[in-house]
Design an enzyme around this catalytic site. Structure first.
Site, PDB file in Angstrom:
ATOM      1  N   CYS A   1     128.951 102.345  89.808  1.00  0.00           N
ATOM      2  CA  CYS A   1     129.313 102.090  91.205  1.00  0.00           C
ATOM      3  C   CYS A   1     130.714 101.487  91.285  1.00  0.00           C
ATOM      4  O   CYS A   1     130.961 100.409  90.754  1.00  0.00           O
ATOM      5  CB  CYS A   1     128.317 101.149  91.871  1.00  0.00           C
TER       6      CYS A   1
ATOM      7  N   LYS B   1     123.477 107.251  84.774  1.00  0.00           N
ATOM      8  CA  LYS B   1     124.485 107.883  85.640  1.00  0.00           C
ATOM      9  C   LYS B   1     125.872 107.373  85.276  1.00  0.00           C
ATOM     10  O   LYS B   1     126.156 106.177  85.389  1.00  0.00           O
ATOM     11  CB  LYS B   1     124.159 107.586  87.105  1.00  0.00           C
TER      12      LYS B   1
HETATM   13  C1  LIG Z   1     127.481 106.616 101.182  1.00  0.00           C
HETATM   14  C2  LIG Z   1     127.224 106.786  99.712  1.00  0.00           C
HETATM   15  C3  LIG Z   1     126.431 105.857  99.039  1.00  0.00           C
HETATM   16  C4  LIG Z   1     126.174 106.003  97.674  1.00  0.00           C
HETATM   17  N1  LIG Z   1     125.377 105.086  97.028  1.00  0.00           N
HETATM   18  C5  LIG Z   1     125.073 105.275  95.710  1.00  0.00           C
HETATM   19  C6  LIG Z   1     124.157 104.399  95.045  1.00  0.00           C
HETATM   20  O1  LIG Z   1     123.589 103.470  95.630  1.00  0.00           O
HETATM   21  N2  LIG Z   1     123.911 104.622  93.721  1.00  0.00           N
HETATM   22  C7  LIG Z   1     124.495 105.661  93.036  1.00  0.00           C
HETATM   23  O2  LIG Z   1     124.236 105.827  91.830  1.00  0.00           O
HETATM   24  N3  LIG Z   1     125.338 106.519  93.658  1.00  0.00           N
HETATM   25  C8  LIG Z   1     125.632 106.350  94.956  1.00  0.00           C
HETATM   26  N4  LIG Z   1     126.476 107.232  95.593  1.00  0.00           N
HETATM   27  C9  LIG Z   1     127.046 108.371  94.828  1.00  0.00           C
HETATM   28  C10 LIG Z   1     126.220 109.656  95.018  1.00  0.00           C
HETATM   29  O3  LIG Z   1     124.886 109.473  94.597  1.00  0.00           O
HETATM   30  C11 LIG Z   1     126.860 110.837  94.254  1.00  0.00           C
HETATM   31  O4  LIG Z   1     126.927 110.516  92.877  1.00  0.00           O
HETATM   32  C12 LIG Z   1     128.280 111.149  94.729  1.00  0.00           C
HETATM   33  O5  LIG Z   1     128.398 110.966  96.125  1.00  0.00           O
HETATM   34  C13 LIG Z   1     128.733 112.572  94.358  1.00  0.00           C
HETATM   35  O6  LIG Z   1     127.923 113.555  94.966  1.00  0.00           O
HETATM   36  P1  LIG Z   1     128.281 114.256  96.388  1.00  0.00           P
HETATM   37  O7  LIG Z   1     129.702 114.706  96.304  1.00  0.00           O
HETATM   38  O8  LIG Z   1     127.293 115.365  96.534  1.00  0.00           O
HETATM   39  O9  LIG Z   1     128.108 113.205  97.441  1.00  0.00           O
HETATM   40  C14 LIG Z   1     126.745 107.103  96.970  1.00  0.00           C
HETATM   41  C15 LIG Z   1     127.533 108.041  97.652  1.00  0.00           C
HETATM   42  C16 LIG Z   1     127.770 107.905  99.010  1.00  0.00           C
HETATM   43  C17 LIG Z   1     128.613 108.949  99.711  1.00  0.00           C
END
Ligand SMILES: Cc1cc2nc3c(=O)[nH]c(=O)nc-3n(C[C@H](O)[C@H](O)[C@H](O)COP(=O)(O)O)c2cc1C
Length: 303
Positions: free
Chosen positions: A130, A165
């Site tokens: 994160c 992750k």
């Molecule tokens: C608003 C938001 C909150 C997120 N919170 C977390 C989280 O709590 N834990 C985590 O491992 N990844 C978190 N992520 C990352 C996503 O799980 C993912 O790895 C990342 O957004 C890439 O995928 P995407 O492009 O499809 O969104 C978050 C992403 C967004 C946009």
């Protein structure tokens, strides 16, 4: 209909489409839009040992082909999850996977051990990536010895499927993947968000209260695909791909690069039914191209 079953360590999921942590709440928020039981799994919002307020607003900003977020792991803590949320979401006929976070190794262990006692939950995803918290998070994911230490410690405390992750904010992702595999990970999820920032030229201020935040959405897809491909050919454990998946074609690209399953994140904010459309599109692709099971296209990139 092709066979869509896939494995993450000891865990078999009915199909490879899951929701990415932090973008799908606890699933209940989406119940009115889709039949949750059709998903392969839900990665619930990141959970810490103690309650966290998250970062001050503004903590989201739109960028070309993507978005920046700096939510900062806002959540009510593991005890609240066990008491109030788990009973409500155990009814879902899909795998529920908890995204485990912490500021210290002890906090990661605390959350993992409490989740281990929950029968319905057969896997956790260790978030060592994160970018939006001062302590923990990406600090573990961008320093290889720390990534190993936290993975090993949680491995010793947690006997079910352990997904780790990774952060894309490193020079050599393969080093980290090999290190956490060796430390006991059952699978590798990638990618988390890429560190970025946005500026408003009119006000001369940053768009996020934290100045920097995590970039997600289509803008990160080429980076995510490259990392999935590099890691999948280097490790023996399954790779779960994500980063900018907006439709079935994007998902297929991740399978070809070597992902055994995928997660959909930012796309859920644009279209709450996108996961089901992706699932149907994967099925159609396999049928139309004469494949009888998903595993036939995993890592099948023709180079
Ligand atoms: C608003 C938001 C909150 C997120 N919170 C977390 C989280 O709590 N834990 C985590 O491992 N990844 C978190 N992520 C990352 C996503 O799980 C993912 O790895 C990342 O957004 C890439 O995928 P995407 O492009 O499809 O969104 C978050 C992403 C967004 C946009």
């Amino acid at each position: 209909m092709a066979n869509l079953k896939t494995n993450i360590g000891k865990l078999e999921i009915k199909n490879p489409v899951m929701t990415a942590s932090g973008t799908f709440g606890f699933g209940t928020e989406y119940e009115d839009f889709i039949d949750i039981s059709r998903l392969g799994g839900i990665l619930v919002k990141g959970i810490t040992g103690a309650e966290r307020q998250g970062n001050p607003y503004p903590r989201m900003a739109e960028t070309p082909s993507g978005m920046l977020n700096a939510v900062g792991l806002q959540n009510k803590g593991i005890d609240y999850f066990v008491e109030h949320i788990y009973p409500e979401i155990s009814k879902f006929d899909t795998e529920i996977i908890v995204n485990v976070n912490g500021g210290t190794i002890e906090e990661y262990i605390d959350v993992a051990s409490k989740v281990e006692k929950l029968n319905k939950i057969k896997a956790i995803e260790l978030n060592i990536s994160c970018p939006n918290v001062k302590q923990g998070g990406m600090v573990f994911g961008t320093h290889c010895p720390s990534a190993v230490a936290v993975t090993q410690a949680v491995r010793n405390a947690y006997s079910k499927t352990l997904m780790v992750k990774l952060s894309p904010n490193v020079t050599n992702i393969v080093d980290f993947a090999l290190a956490v595999e060796e430390a006991g990970a059952d699978s590798i999820s990638l990618i988390n968000t890429l560190l970025g920032m946005a500026i408003d030229a009119k006000t001369r201020k940053p768009l996020l209260s934290t100045i920097t935040g995590g970039l997600s959405g289509p803008a990160v897809k080429p980076v995510a695909l490259r990392m999935v491909w590099q890691v999948a050919k280097s490790v023996k454990i399954p790779v779960i791909g994500m980063g900018g998946i907006m439709n079935a074609t994007d998902a297929i690209e991740f399978f070809l690069a070597g992902a055994s399953a995928i997660q959909v994140g930012t796309a859920n904010f644009i279209n709450p039914a996108v996961t089901i459309e992706i699932l149907e599109g994967i099925n159609e692709y396999l049928d139309n191209n004469g494949f009888s099971c998903l595993s036939e296209i995993v890592g099948a990139l023709d180079i």
